[in-house]
Design a protein around this motif. Structure first.
Motif, PDB file in Angstrom:
ATOM      1  N   ALA A  40       0.838  -1.182   0.000  1.00 39.29           N
ATOM      2  CA  ALA A  40       0.000   0.000   0.000  1.00 39.29           C
ATOM      3  C   ALA A  40       0.879   1.241   0.000  1.00 39.29           C
ATOM      4  CB  ALA A  40      -0.915  -0.003   1.216  1.00 39.29           C
ATOM      5  N   PRO A  41       0.391   2.346  -0.539  1.00 37.03           N
ATOM      6  CA  PRO A  41       1.187   3.576  -0.559  1.00 37.03           C
ATOM      7  C   PRO A  41       1.634   3.976   0.840  1.00 37.03           C
ATOM      8  CG  PRO A  41      -0.714   3.805  -1.984  1.00 37.03           C
ATOM      9  CD  PRO A  41      -0.909   2.528  -1.207  1.00 37.03           C
ATOM     10  N   GLY A  42       2.922   4.245   0.981  1.00 31.20           N
ATOM     11  CA  GLY A  42       3.454   4.684   2.256  1.00 31.20           C
ATOM     12  C   GLY A  42       3.634   3.601   3.290  1.00 31.20           C
ATOM     13  N   LYS A  43       3.378   2.357   2.931  1.00 27.76           N
ATOM     14  CA  LYS A  43       3.510   1.261   3.874  1.00 27.76           C
ATOM     15  C   LYS A  43       4.474   0.210   3.344  1.00 27.76           C
ATOM     16  CE  LYS A  43      -1.067   1.711   5.978  1.00 27.76           C
ATOM     17  NZ  LYS A  43      -2.318   0.997   6.347  1.00 27.76           N
ATOM     18  N   GLN A  44       4.971  -0.588   4.256  1.00 27.19           N
ATOM     19  CA  GLN A  44       5.881  -1.660   3.886  1.00 27.19           C
ATOM     20  C   GLN A  44       5.131  -2.786   3.197  1.00 27.19           C
ATOM     21  OE1 GLN A  44       7.808  -2.822   7.553  1.00 27.19           O
ATOM     22  NE2 GLN A  44       9.382  -1.253   7.353  1.00 27.19           N
ATOM     23  N   LEU A  45       5.873  -3.563   2.446  1.00 30.13           N
ATOM     24  CA  LEU A  45       5.304  -4.751   1.843  1.00 30.13           C
ATOM     25  C   LEU A  45       4.760  -5.650   2.939  1.00 30.13           C
ATOM     26  CD1 LEU A  45       5.049  -6.244  -0.948  1.00 30.13           C
ATOM     27  CD2 LEU A  45       7.115  -7.467  -0.274  1.00 30.13           C
ATOM     28  N   GLU A  46       3.547  -6.133   2.758  1.00 31.67           N
ATOM     29  CA  GLU A  46       2.856  -6.916   3.763  1.00 31.67           C
ATOM     30  C   GLU A  46       2.504  -8.294   3.226  1.00 31.67           C
ATOM     31  OE1 GLU A  46      -1.096  -6.411   6.629  1.00 31.67           O
ATOM     32  OE2 GLU A  46      -1.164  -5.674   4.566  1.00 31.67           O
ATOM     33  N   TRP A  47       2.820  -9.315   3.993  1.00 31.50           N
ATOM     34  CA  TRP A  47       2.367 -10.649   3.650  1.00 31.50           C
ATOM     35  C   TRP A  47       0.863 -10.735   3.890  1.00 31.50           C
ATOM     36  CZ3 TRP A  47       0.390 -14.089   7.431  1.00 31.50           C
ATOM     37  CH2 TRP A  47      -0.005 -15.321   6.920  1.00 31.50           C
ATOM     38  N   VAL A  48       0.157 -11.357   2.971  1.00 26.96           N
ATOM     39  CA  VAL A  48      -1.289 -11.458   3.049  1.00 26.96           C
ATOM     40  C   VAL A  48      -1.743 -12.893   3.276  1.00 26.96           C
ATOM     41  CG1 VAL A  48      -3.472 -11.102   1.831  1.00 26.96           C
ATOM     42  CG2 VAL A  48      -1.629  -9.428   1.604  1.00 26.96           C
ATOM     43  N   ALA A  49      -1.236 -13.810   2.477  1.00 27.05           N
ATOM     44  CA  ALA A  49      -1.702 -15.193   2.544  1.00 27.05           C
ATOM     45  C   ALA A  49      -0.670 -16.117   1.924  1.00 27.05           C
ATOM     46  CB  ALA A  49      -3.038 -15.353   1.807  1.00 27.05           C
ATOM     47  N   TYR A  50      -0.694 -17.365   2.343  1.00 26.79           N
ATOM     48  CA  TYR A  50       0.105 -18.364   1.662  1.00 26.79           C
ATOM     49  C   TYR A  50      -0.601 -19.701   1.680  1.00 26.79           C
ATOM     50  CZ  TYR A  50       2.012 -20.326   6.096  1.00 26.79           C
ATOM     51  OH  TYR A  50       2.174 -20.918   7.329  1.00 26.79           O
ATOM     52  N   ILE A  51      -0.204 -20.524   0.744  1.00 32.90           N
ATOM     53  CA  ILE A  51      -0.686 -21.892   0.672  1.00 32.90           C
ATOM     54  C   ILE A  51       0.531 -22.793   0.592  1.00 32.90           C
ATOM     55  CG2 ILE A  51      -1.005 -21.705  -1.842  1.00 32.90           C
ATOM     56  CD1 ILE A  51      -3.321 -23.754  -1.519  1.00 32.90           C
ATOM     57  N   GLU A  52       0.591 -23.773   1.473  1.00 34.12           N
ATOM     58  CA  GLU A  52       1.700 -24.699   1.499  1.00 34.12           C
ATOM     59  C   GLU A  52       1.560 -25.728   0.388  1.00 34.12           C
ATOM     60  OE1 GLU A  52       1.862 -26.349   5.422  1.00 34.12           O
ATOM     61  OE2 GLU A  52       2.316 -24.433   6.380  1.00 34.12           O
ATOM     62  N   SER A  53       2.643 -26.416   0.122  1.00 35.70           N
ATOM     63  CA  SER A  53       2.613 -27.428  -0.932  1.00 35.70           C
ATOM     64  C   SER A  53       1.572 -28.503  -0.653  1.00 35.70           C
ATOM     65  CB  SER A  53       3.991 -28.059  -1.101  1.00 35.70           C
ATOM     66  OG  SER A  53       4.431 -28.676   0.099  1.00 35.70           O
ATOM     67  N   GLY A  54       1.317 -28.771   0.626  1.00 34.30           N
ATOM     68  CA  GLY A  54       0.316 -29.748   0.997  1.00 34.30           C
ATOM     69  C   GLY A  54      -1.105 -29.228   1.006  1.00 34.30           C
ATOM     70  N   GLY A  55      -1.277 -27.921   0.785  1.00 36.65           N
ATOM     71  CA  GLY A  55      -2.604 -27.349   0.696  1.00 36.65           C
ATOM     72  C   GLY A  55      -3.053 -26.520   1.879  1.00 36.65           C
ATOM     73  N   ALA A  56      -2.332 -26.577   2.986  1.00 31.46           N
ATOM     74  CA  ALA A  56      -2.699 -25.774   4.142  1.00 31.46           C
ATOM     75  C   ALA A  56      -2.534 -24.293   3.829  1.00 31.46           C
ATOM     76  CB  ALA A  56      -1.852 -26.151   5.344  1.00 31.46           C
TER      77      ALA A  56
END
Length: 113
Positions: A40-56
């Motif tokens: 977002a403008p003026g903010k640091q890069l933020e992790w939002v979501a991930y999916i593991e290789s196993g699907g979690a």
């Protein structure tokens, strides 16, 4: 090299949905943890979501219950379904593979009335 091409962003009103897609080349999405990030403008890069290789899957607290990450192994894509969007979700969204050394151009999501 692993390449990422994000798409699906745009202008949406608060409360609306968007579905982002990421086409991955040079790698197989099912073999690695894949994630979505946003800047977002003026903010640091933020992790939002991930999916593991196993699907979690896992999500940052601010999007839990609203966003869903998924992958389509046949298409070698990663998606982010975003519902009930809020103005604070406005950002450039990027997909990423754990261990990758590069990023795509991202796709702009603007939530505004």
């Amino acid at each position: 090299q692993v390449q990422f091409v994000e798409s699906g962003g745009g202008l949406v009103q608060p409360g609306g949905p968007l579905r982002l897609s990421c086409v991955v080349s040079g790698s197989i999405v099912s073999r690695y943890a894949m994630g979505w990030y946003r800047k977002a403008p003026g903010k640091q890069l933020e992790w939002v979501a991930y999916i593991e290789s196993g699907g979690a899957t896992s999500y940052v607290d601010s999007v839990k219950g609203r966003f869903t990450i998924s992958r389509d192994n046949a298409k070698n894509t990663v998606s982010l379904q975003m519902n009930s969007l809020k103005p604070e979700d406005t950002a450039v969204y990027y997909c990423q593979q754990r261990g990758s050394g590069n990023w795509g151009q991202g796709t702009q999501v603007t939530v505004s009335s």
